[in-house]
Design a protein around this motif. Structure first.
Motif: not given
Length: 133
Positions: A1-10, A52-61
């Protein structure tokens, strides 16, 4: 499963969190980081922990500003973690990507989603020219 990180200011990431949950409360493969707030002291460390936790999965930031520090720090992690980084996000792009569920995103899929999101930015006054506003 793909993982996503939504990273923003504030606290913009929180806004995306609430909006995504509005459309689908079952989504569990998204991680939200409100960078550079009183509660968040080390942005890179937090991103790397998720990667690191999802190193075996696709991660999109997904980041807010292409020239911002959140994006610059995230882009610096691409080679180390083999992740994707997309910047300048809007809600239509985020929903299209994160609601793909089990689909693994290809570069072509990402490019198509980015182009679709670009087309969603419309100056409505120009669109309605000739119509009664």
């Amino acid at each position: 499963m793909s993982q996503f990180i939504i990273a923003t200011h504030s606290y913009l990431a929180d806004g995306y969190k609430h909006s995504i949950k509005f459309f689908n409360s079952e989504v569990k493969n998204i991680h939200f980081i409100n960078a550079y707030t009183e509660e968040q002291n080390n942005f890179v460390e937090q991103v790397e922990q998720i990667l690191s936790e999802f190193k075996d999965e696709q991660v999109t930031i997904l980041t807010d500003l292409p020239g911002g520090s959140v994006n610059k720090e995230s882009t610096g992690l691409i080679k180390k973690y083999n992740c994707n980084v997309i910047s300048g996000i809007n809600l239509s792009l985020v929903l299209e990507l994160v609601l793909s569920f089990d689909e693994v995103l290809t570069d072509e899929t990402i490019r198509a989603a980015v182009e679709q999101a670009r087309s969603q930015i419309v100056f409505m006054n120009d669109l309605l020219k000739g119509d009664d506003l």
